[in-house]
Design a protein around this motif. Sequence first.
Motif, PDB file in Angstrom:
ATOM      1  N   GLN A 101       0.775  -1.368  -0.057  1.00 20.33           N
ATOM      2  CA  GLN A 101      -0.115  -0.013   0.034  1.00 20.33           C
ATOM      3  C   GLN A 101       0.866   1.390   0.058  1.00 20.33           C
ATOM      4  O   GLN A 101       0.515   2.298   0.602  1.00 20.33           O
ATOM      5  CB  GLN A 101      -1.009   0.099   1.312  1.00 20.33           C
ATOM      6  CG  GLN A 101      -1.903  -1.287   1.113  1.00 20.33           C
ATOM      7  CD  GLN A 101      -3.036  -0.911   0.283  1.00 20.33           C
ATOM      8  OE1 GLN A 101      -3.418  -0.175   0.050  1.00 20.33           O
ATOM      9  NE2 GLN A 101      -3.636  -2.202  -0.102  1.00 20.33           N
ATOM     10  N   ASN A 102       2.096   1.206  -0.363  1.00 19.94           N
ATOM     11  CA  ASN A 102       2.942   2.358  -0.420  1.00 19.94           C
ATOM     12  C   ASN A 102       2.779   3.526  -1.075  1.00 19.94           C
ATOM     13  O   ASN A 102       3.201   4.563  -0.977  1.00 19.94           O
ATOM     14  CB  ASN A 102       4.575   1.711  -0.513  1.00 19.94           C
ATOM     15  CG  ASN A 102       4.576   1.318  -2.120  1.00 19.94           C
ATOM     16  OD1 ASN A 102       3.755   1.007  -2.809  1.00 19.94           O
ATOM     17  ND2 ASN A 102       5.865   1.163  -2.424  1.00 19.94           N
ATOM     18  N   LYS A 103       1.759   3.342  -2.143  1.00 16.00           N
ATOM     19  CA  LYS A 103       1.104   4.487  -3.000  1.00 16.00           C
ATOM     20  C   LYS A 103       0.301   5.275  -2.507  1.00 16.00           C
ATOM     21  O   LYS A 103      -0.441   6.415  -2.658  1.00 16.00           O
ATOM     22  CB  LYS A 103       0.907   3.908  -4.342  1.00 16.00           C
ATOM     23  CG  LYS A 103       2.105   3.350  -5.162  1.00 16.00           C
ATOM     24  CD  LYS A 103       2.851   4.555  -5.680  1.00 16.00           C
ATOM     25  CE  LYS A 103       3.994   3.767  -6.697  1.00 16.00           C
ATOM     26  NZ  LYS A 103       5.011   3.732  -5.946  1.00 16.00           N
ATOM     27  N   LYS A 104      -0.549   4.500  -1.382  1.00 19.88           N
ATOM     28  CA  LYS A 104      -1.782   4.991  -0.655  1.00 19.88           C
ATOM     29  C   LYS A 104      -1.503   5.767   0.676  1.00 19.88           C
ATOM     30  O   LYS A 104      -1.950   6.580   0.952  1.00 19.88           O
ATOM     31  CB  LYS A 104      -2.893   3.901  -0.610  1.00 19.88           C
ATOM     32  CG  LYS A 104      -4.050   4.492  -0.153  1.00 19.88           C
ATOM     33  CD  LYS A 104      -5.250   3.175  -0.395  1.00 19.88           C
ATOM     34  CE  LYS A 104      -6.584   3.722   0.173  1.00 19.88           C
ATOM     35  NZ  LYS A 104      -7.477   2.691   0.319  1.00 19.88           N
ATOM     36  N   TYR A 105      -0.781   4.876   1.382  1.00 22.03           N
ATOM     37  CA  TYR A 105      -0.374   5.250   2.810  1.00 22.03           C
ATOM     38  C   TYR A 105       0.928   5.686   2.871  1.00 22.03           C
ATOM     39  O   TYR A 105       1.860   5.131   2.364  1.00 22.03           O
ATOM     40  CB  TYR A 105      -0.593   3.987   3.740  1.00 22.03           C
ATOM     41  CG  TYR A 105      -2.075   3.741   3.890  1.00 22.03           C
ATOM     42  CD1 TYR A 105      -2.851   4.382   4.865  1.00 22.03           C
ATOM     43  CD2 TYR A 105      -2.630   2.591   3.096  1.00 22.03           C
ATOM     44  CE1 TYR A 105      -4.314   3.948   4.988  1.00 22.03           C
ATOM     45  CE2 TYR A 105      -3.846   2.382   3.184  1.00 22.03           C
ATOM     46  CZ  TYR A 105      -4.863   2.967   4.277  1.00 22.03           C
ATOM     47  OH  TYR A 105      -5.973   2.689   4.358  1.00 22.03           O
ATOM     48  N   ALA A 106       1.199   6.724   3.726  1.00 21.87           N
ATOM     49  CA  ALA A 106       2.558   7.087   4.017  1.00 21.87           C
ATOM     50  C   ALA A 106       2.712   6.820   5.667  1.00 21.87           C
ATOM     51  O   ALA A 106       1.863   7.150   6.457  1.00 21.87           O
ATOM     52  CB  ALA A 106       2.692   8.682   3.964  1.00 21.87           C
ATOM     53  N   ALA A 107       3.965   6.243   6.209  1.00 20.91           N
ATOM     54  CA  ALA A 107       4.247   6.084   7.476  1.00 20.91           C
ATOM     55  C   ALA A 107       4.470   7.323   8.250  1.00 20.91           C
ATOM     56  O   ALA A 107       5.312   8.038   7.748  1.00 20.91           O
ATOM     57  CB  ALA A 107       5.328   4.955   7.473  1.00 20.91           C
ATOM     58  N   GLU A 108       4.112   7.197   9.507  1.00 23.89           N
ATOM     59  CA  GLU A 108       4.400   8.211  10.385  1.00 23.89           C
ATOM     60  C   GLU A 108       4.898   7.646  11.875  1.00 23.89           C
ATOM     61  O   GLU A 108       4.333   6.786  12.282  1.00 23.89           O
ATOM     62  CB  GLU A 108       3.256   9.158  10.743  1.00 23.89           C
ATOM     63  CG  GLU A 108       3.843  10.252  11.926  1.00 23.89           C
ATOM     64  CD  GLU A 108       2.409  11.287  11.774  1.00 23.89           C
ATOM     65  OE1 GLU A 108       2.129  11.387  12.782  1.00 23.89           O
ATOM     66  OE2 GLU A 108       2.282  12.204  10.742  1.00 23.89           O
ATOM     67  N   ILE A 109       6.152   7.979  12.077  1.00 24.83           N
ATOM     68  CA  ILE A 109       6.909   7.161  13.162  1.00 24.83           C
ATOM     69  C   ILE A 109       6.167   7.689  14.423  1.00 24.83           C
ATOM     70  O   ILE A 109       6.097   8.872  14.816  1.00 24.83           O
ATOM     71  CB  ILE A 109       8.356   7.403  13.284  1.00 24.83           C
ATOM     72  CG1 ILE A 109       8.958   6.906  11.888  1.00 24.83           C
ATOM     73  CG2 ILE A 109       8.851   6.625  14.252  1.00 24.83           C
ATOM     74  CD1 ILE A 109      10.183   7.162  11.558  1.00 24.83           C
ATOM     75  N   ALA A 110       5.789   7.087  15.348  1.00 21.44           N
ATOM     76  CA  ALA A 110       5.156   7.419  16.676  1.00 21.44           C
ATOM     77  C   ALA A 110       6.132   8.264  17.395  1.00 21.44           C
ATOM     78  O   ALA A 110       7.454   7.925  17.311  1.00 21.44           O
ATOM     79  CB  ALA A 110       4.628   5.999  17.440  1.00 21.44           C
ATOM     80  N   HIS A 111       5.488   9.092  18.160  1.00 16.95           N
ATOM     81  CA  HIS A 111       6.350  10.014  19.035  1.00 16.95           C
ATOM     82  C   HIS A 111       7.216   9.455  20.061  1.00 16.95           C
ATOM     83  O   HIS A 111       8.253   9.902  20.463  1.00 16.95           O
ATOM     84  CB  HIS A 111       5.653  11.225  19.515  1.00 16.95           C
ATOM     85  CG  HIS A 111       4.822  10.816  20.802  1.00 16.95           C
ATOM     86  ND1 HIS A 111       3.597   9.735  20.885  1.00 16.95           N
ATOM     87  CD2 HIS A 111       5.305  10.954  22.055  1.00 16.95           C
ATOM     88  CE1 HIS A 111       3.387   9.858  22.071  1.00 16.95           C
ATOM     89  NE2 HIS A 111       4.101  10.399  22.907  1.00 16.95           N
ATOM     90  N   ASP A 112       6.828   8.093  20.678  1.00 18.07           N
ATOM     91  CA  ASP A 112       7.389   7.516  21.675  1.00 18.07           C
ATOM     92  C   ASP A 112       8.648   6.662  21.082  1.00 18.07           C
ATOM     93  O   ASP A 112       9.088   5.744  22.066  1.00 18.07           O
ATOM     94  CB  ASP A 112       6.686   7.094  22.762  1.00 18.07           C
ATOM     95  CG  ASP A 112       5.526   5.831  22.054  1.00 18.07           C
ATOM     96  OD1 ASP A 112       5.610   5.803  20.860  1.00 18.07           O
ATOM     97  OD2 ASP A 112       4.778   5.184  22.646  1.00 18.07           O
ATOM     98  N   VAL A 113       8.929   6.537  19.919  1.00 16.31           N
ATOM     99  CA  VAL A 113       9.971   5.613  19.452  1.00 16.31           C
ATOM    100  C   VAL A 113      11.248   6.434  19.621  1.00 16.31           C
ATOM    101  O   VAL A 113      11.569   7.435  19.104  1.00 16.31           O
ATOM    102  CB  VAL A 113       9.521   5.434  17.926  1.00 16.31           C
ATOM    103  CG1 VAL A 113      10.651   4.416  17.220  1.00 16.31           C
ATOM    104  CG2 VAL A 113       8.158   4.551  17.880  1.00 16.31           C
ATOM    105  N   SER A 114      12.313   5.355  20.092  1.00 17.37           N
ATOM    106  CA  SER A 114      13.706   5.906  20.195  1.00 17.37           C
ATOM    107  C   SER A 114      14.493   6.275  19.136  1.00 17.37           C
ATOM    108  O   SER A 114      13.993   5.695  17.909  1.00 17.37           O
ATOM    109  CB  SER A 114      14.267   4.766  21.141  1.00 17.37           C
ATOM    110  OG  SER A 114      14.632   3.620  20.344  1.00 17.37           O
ATOM    111  N   ALA A 115      15.555   6.980  19.170  1.00 11.86           N
ATOM    112  CA  ALA A 115      16.407   7.407  18.136  1.00 11.86           C
ATOM    113  C   ALA A 115      16.884   6.286  17.316  1.00 11.86           C
ATOM    114  O   ALA A 115      16.966   6.062  15.950  1.00 11.86           O
ATOM    115  CB  ALA A 115      17.178   8.294  18.604  1.00 11.86           C
TER     116      ALA A 115
END
Length: 140
Positions: free
Chosen positions: A96-110
Motif C-alpha cells: 500500500q506504499n502508494k496510498k499510505y505514508a508511514a508516520e513514526i510514533a512520537h514515543d519511538v527511540s532514536a
Amino acid sequence: WYQRRVREAVVSTQSTGKKRTKKFTRHQSDRYSKLSKSSWRKPKGIDNRVRRRFKGQYLMPSIGYGSNKNTRHLMPDGFLKFVVHNVPDLELLLMQNKKYAAEIAHDVSAKKRKAIVERAQQLNIKVTNWQAKLRSEEDN
C-alpha cells in the motif's frame, strides 16, 4: 484499482479543502475561565440562543461541516497517514506504499527510528517525519 484511480483524480482536481477550519467555541466560554474555549458541549437550555441558532451567536457543529468522503484524512500530498511503532508495522504498508505514508510514533527511540527509516527506504515507503530525533542525535 478503481478506488485508487478515483482518489488520484480527486486529489488532482479537487482541493482537500475543509468547510470550516476554526474550532467551534463553547457557549459562554468567554465569560468563565474554567470553561475551555475548544471543549465543545452542545447547549441544552430551553431558552438558549446558541441552540436556537439566533443570528450573531456561536455556530454549532453539524453533519454539514463534514469533509468530502474521498478526500477525508488525506494529507495535501495525497497520502493517508499510518502510525508506525516498529519495523514489522512497516511491513504492513508493503503493498500500500502508494496510498499510505508511514508516520513514526512520537514515543519511538532514536535507535529504532533509524532502523525504521532505513527499512522504509528499502520498501519505497514514504515516511512523513523521518528527520525527527535523528538530527538531535547527530548534533550530540
